[in-house]
Every structure is written in C-alpha cells, then in structure tokens.
Design a protein around this motif. Structure first.
Motif, PDB file in Angstrom:
ATOM      1  N   PRO A   2      69.935 -33.503  -7.010  1.00 33.53           N
ATOM      2  CA  PRO A   2      68.555 -33.671  -6.527  1.00 33.53           C
ATOM      3  C   PRO A   2      68.545 -34.070  -5.056  1.00 33.53           C
ATOM      4  CG  PRO A   2      68.875 -34.828  -8.601  1.00 33.53           C
ATOM      5  CD  PRO A   2      70.227 -34.373  -8.132  1.00 33.53           C
ATOM      6  N   THR A   3      67.779 -33.355  -4.276  1.00 32.76           N
ATOM      7  CA  THR A   3      67.748 -33.545  -2.830  1.00 32.76           C
ATOM      8  C   THR A   3      66.312 -33.720  -2.358  1.00 32.76           C
ATOM      9  OG1 THR A   3      69.700 -32.136  -2.633  1.00 32.76           O
ATOM     10  CG2 THR A   3      68.408 -32.480  -0.635  1.00 32.76           C
ATOM     11  N   LEU A   4      66.116 -34.671  -1.461  1.00 35.82           N
ATOM     12  CA  LEU A   4      64.809 -34.938  -0.874  1.00 35.82           C
ATOM     13  C   LEU A   4      64.853 -34.532   0.590  1.00 35.82           C
ATOM     14  CD1 LEU A   4      61.981 -36.356  -1.014  1.00 35.82           C
ATOM     15  CD2 LEU A   4      63.183 -38.445  -0.319  1.00 35.82           C
ATOM     16  N   VAL A   5      63.842 -33.805   1.033  1.00 37.03           N
ATOM     17  CA  VAL A   5      63.706 -33.455   2.445  1.00 37.03           C
ATOM     18  C   VAL A   5      62.536 -34.266   2.995  1.00 37.03           C
ATOM     19  CG1 VAL A   5      63.182 -31.619   4.104  1.00 37.03           C
ATOM     20  CG2 VAL A   5      64.610 -31.122   2.105  1.00 37.03           C
ATOM     21  N   VAL A   6      62.812 -35.090   4.011  1.00 40.11           N
ATOM     22  CA  VAL A   6      61.773 -35.873   4.671  1.00 40.11           C
ATOM     23  C   VAL A   6      61.732 -35.403   6.124  1.00 40.11           C
ATOM     24  CG1 VAL A   6      60.930 -38.172   5.251  1.00 40.11           C
ATOM     25  CG2 VAL A   6      62.241 -37.827   3.145  1.00 40.11           C
ATOM     26  N   TRP A   7      60.552 -34.984   6.580  1.00 44.69           N
ATOM     27  CA  TRP A   7      60.441 -34.312   7.870  1.00 44.69           C
ATOM     28  C   TRP A   7      59.294 -34.883   8.693  1.00 44.69           C
ATOM     29  CZ3 TRP A   7      64.058 -30.604   8.828  1.00 44.69           C
ATOM     30  CH2 TRP A   7      63.932 -29.904  10.021  1.00 44.69           C
ATOM     31  N   GLY A   8      59.568 -35.169   9.938  1.00 41.61           N
ATOM     32  CA  GLY A   8      58.529 -35.625  10.858  1.00 41.61           C
ATOM     33  C   GLY A   8      57.758 -34.450  11.429  1.00 41.61           C
ATOM     34  N   THR A   9      56.460 -34.601  11.553  1.00 46.39           N
ATOM     35  CA  THR A   9      55.621 -33.503  12.045  1.00 46.39           C
ATOM     36  C   THR A   9      55.412 -33.537  13.552  1.00 46.39           C
ATOM     37  OG1 THR A   9      53.564 -34.746  11.755  1.00 46.39           O
ATOM     38  CG2 THR A   9      54.345 -33.437   9.870  1.00 46.39           C
ATOM     39  N   TRP A  18      60.625 -25.667   9.175  1.00 48.20           N
ATOM     40  CA  TRP A  18      62.050 -25.804   8.853  1.00 48.20           C
ATOM     41  C   TRP A  18      62.271 -26.646   7.602  1.00 48.20           C
ATOM     42  CZ3 TRP A  18      65.543 -22.650  10.571  1.00 48.20           C
ATOM     43  CH2 TRP A  18      65.349 -22.010  11.786  1.00 48.20           C
ATOM     44  N   ALA A  19      61.413 -27.600   7.342  1.00 47.57           N
ATOM     45  CA  ALA A  19      61.531 -28.409   6.131  1.00 47.57           C
ATOM     46  C   ALA A  19      61.395 -27.529   4.894  1.00 47.57           C
ATOM     47  CB  ALA A  19      60.480 -29.506   6.121  1.00 47.57           C
ATOM     48  N   TYR A  20      60.466 -26.608   4.947  1.00 49.93           N
ATOM     49  CA  TYR A  20      60.254 -25.713   3.811  1.00 49.93           C
ATOM     50  C   TYR A  20      61.343 -24.656   3.727  1.00 49.93           C
ATOM     51  CZ  TYR A  20      56.085 -28.383   3.505  1.00 49.93           C
ATOM     52  OH  TYR A  20      55.223 -29.446   3.380  1.00 49.93           O
ATOM     53  N   TRP A  21      61.910 -24.289   4.863  1.00 51.16           N
ATOM     54  CA  TRP A  21      63.068 -23.399   4.852  1.00 51.16           C
ATOM     55  C   TRP A  21      64.235 -24.085   4.144  1.00 51.16           C
ATOM     56  CZ3 TRP A  21      68.016 -23.763   6.810  1.00 51.16           C
ATOM     57  CH2 TRP A  21      68.777 -22.590   6.777  1.00 51.16           C
ATOM     58  N   LEU A  22      64.444 -25.371   4.469  1.00 46.08           N
ATOM     59  CA  LEU A  22      65.496 -26.122   3.783  1.00 46.08           C
ATOM     60  C   LEU A  22      65.232 -26.186   2.283  1.00 46.08           C
ATOM     61  CD1 LEU A  22      66.049 -29.093   6.252  1.00 46.08           C
ATOM     62  CD2 LEU A  22      67.652 -27.234   5.745  1.00 46.08           C
ATOM     63  N   ARG A  23      63.972 -26.447   1.905  1.00 39.18           N
ATOM     64  CA  ARG A  23      63.609 -26.491   0.484  1.00 39.18           C
ATOM     65  C   ARG A  23      63.983 -25.185  -0.215  1.00 39.18           C
ATOM     66  NH1 ARG A  23      57.594 -25.726  -0.502  1.00 39.18           N
ATOM     67  NH2 ARG A  23      58.315 -23.660   0.115  1.00 39.18           N
ATOM     68  N   ASP A  24      63.727 -24.076   0.449  1.00 40.17           N
ATOM     69  CA  ASP A  24      63.981 -22.770  -0.147  1.00 40.17           C
ATOM     70  C   ASP A  24      65.445 -22.360  -0.076  1.00 40.17           C
ATOM     71  OD1 ASP A  24      61.250 -22.666  -0.633  1.00 40.17           O
ATOM     72  OD2 ASP A  24      60.835 -21.438   1.139  1.00 40.17           O
ATOM     73  N   THR A  25      66.237 -23.052   0.739  1.00 43.87           N
ATOM     74  CA  THR A  25      67.630 -22.676   0.974  1.00 43.87           C
ATOM     75  C   THR A  25      68.614 -23.572   0.229  1.00 43.87           C
ATOM     76  OG1 THR A  25      66.997 -21.868   3.163  1.00 43.87           O
ATOM     77  CG2 THR A  25      69.341 -22.285   2.790  1.00 43.87           C
ATOM     78  N   ILE A  26      68.313 -24.849   0.135  1.00 48.28           N
ATOM     79  CA  ILE A  26      69.227 -25.802  -0.498  1.00 48.28           C
ATOM     80  C   ILE A  26      68.903 -25.901  -1.985  1.00 48.28           C
ATOM     81  CG2 ILE A  26      69.978 -28.209  -0.602  1.00 48.28           C
ATOM     82  CD1 ILE A  26      69.223 -28.427   2.372  1.00 48.28           C
ATOM     83  N   PRO A  27      69.860 -25.551  -2.836  1.00 53.06           N
ATOM     84  CA  PRO A  27      69.617 -25.723  -4.274  1.00 53.06           C
ATOM     85  C   PRO A  27      69.436 -27.214  -4.588  1.00 53.06           C
ATOM     86  CG  PRO A  27      71.565 -24.388  -3.879  1.00 53.06           C
ATOM     87  CD  PRO A  27      71.156 -24.978  -2.558  1.00 53.06           C
ATOM     88  N   GLY A  28      68.466 -27.529  -5.405  1.00 57.63           N
ATOM     89  CA  GLY A  28      68.280 -28.909  -5.826  1.00 57.63           C
ATOM     90  C   GLY A  28      67.218 -29.688  -5.081  1.00 57.63           C
ATOM     91  N   VAL A  29      66.589 -29.093  -4.066  1.00 58.34           N
ATOM     92  CA  VAL A  29      65.528 -29.820  -3.379  1.00 58.34           C
ATOM     93  C   VAL A  29      64.375 -30.009  -4.357  1.00 58.34           C
ATOM     94  CG1 VAL A  29      63.803 -29.765  -1.531  1.00 58.34           C
ATOM     95  CG2 VAL A  29      66.143 -29.072  -1.059  1.00 58.34           C
ATOM     96  N   THR A  30      63.998 -31.271  -4.549  1.00 60.72           N
ATOM     97  CA  THR A  30      62.949 -31.600  -5.503  1.00 60.72           C
ATOM     98  C   THR A  30      61.603 -31.817  -4.839  1.00 60.72           C
ATOM     99  OG1 THR A  30      63.510 -33.949  -5.389  1.00 60.72           O
ATOM    100  CG2 THR A  30      64.574 -32.643  -7.112  1.00 60.72           C
ATOM    101  N   LYS A  31      61.619 -32.136  -3.548  1.00 57.79           N
ATOM    102  CA  LYS A  31      60.365 -32.464  -2.880  1.00 57.79           C
ATOM    103  C   LYS A  31      60.546 -32.415  -1.367  1.00 57.79           C
ATOM    104  CE  LYS A  31      56.770 -36.020  -3.095  1.00 57.79           C
ATOM    105  NZ  LYS A  31      56.404 -37.303  -3.689  1.00 57.79           N
ATOM    106  N   VAL A  32      59.470 -32.039  -0.679  1.00 59.31           N
ATOM    107  CA  VAL A  32      59.404 -32.140   0.776  1.00 59.31           C
ATOM    108  C   VAL A  32      58.326 -33.167   1.093  1.00 59.31           C
ATOM    109  CG1 VAL A  32      58.825 -30.966   2.940  1.00 59.31           C
ATOM    110  CG2 VAL A  32      60.140 -29.760   1.184  1.00 59.31           C
ATOM    111  N   VAL A  33      58.683 -34.167   1.882  1.00 61.83           N
ATOM    112  CA  VAL A  33      57.749 -35.190   2.324  1.00 61.83           C
ATOM    113  C   VAL A  33      57.615 -35.062   3.832  1.00 61.83           C
ATOM    114  CG1 VAL A  33      57.355 -37.673   2.541  1.00 61.83           C
ATOM    115  CG2 VAL A  33      58.395 -36.759   0.456  1.00 61.83           C
ATOM    116  N   THR A  34      56.396 -34.994   4.329  1.00 65.83           N
ATOM    117  CA  THR A  34      56.185 -34.959   5.770  1.00 65.83           C
ATOM    118  C   THR A  34      55.655 -36.316   6.227  1.00 65.83           C
ATOM    119  OG1 THR A  34      53.970 -34.029   5.491  1.00 65.83           O
ATOM    120  CG2 THR A  34      55.773 -32.476   5.865  1.00 65.83           C
TER     121      THR A  34
END
Length: 64
Positions: A2-9, A18-34
């Motif tokens: 399980p991976t969390l992507v936290v991204w500053g806007t 790019w945060a959403y690109w990571l979500r779509d590229t890295i297996p296991g991303v459970t959530k993107v938080v901005t």
C-alpha cells in the motif's frame, strides 16, 4: 505494498498531474492527497500537513 502519494499543489515545476501519473504507474497506490499551496519541501516546512494523511494511511494498512 500500500502506497500513499502526498503532493503539494503550489510547485510551479511539478504539476499536480504528476501525482495522478504516479497513482496510475505505481502498483499499490491507495490514495492521492493534495496539500493546497504546498511546494517541494513542504514535509519540512509544513510537517503538520503530512501527519494526518500518514497516520490515516498507516492505520488503514497496518498488518498488511
């Protein structure tokens, strides 16, 4: 894993798309938080904005 992507806007060089690109590229991303207005080094400059998403992520995925 399980991976969390936290991204500053607020970073003009690293668009939030790019945060959403990571979500779509890295297996296991459970959530993107901005984090509104945050820039590259926001974990050091605004650690309080990172604590809640990390705590929630760890609680949701502990024991996996």
């Amino acid at each position: 894993m399980p991976t969390l992507v936290v991204w500053g806007t607020g970073d003009s060089f690293m668009d939030v798309s790019w945060a959403y690109w990571l979500r779509d590229t890295i297996p296991g991303v459970t959530k993107v938080v901005t984090v509104d207005g945050a820039r590259l080094f926001f974990p050091e400059e605004r650690p309080g904005d990172l604590v809640a998403p990390l705590t929630e992520h760890w609680a949701a995925h502990s024991g996996q």
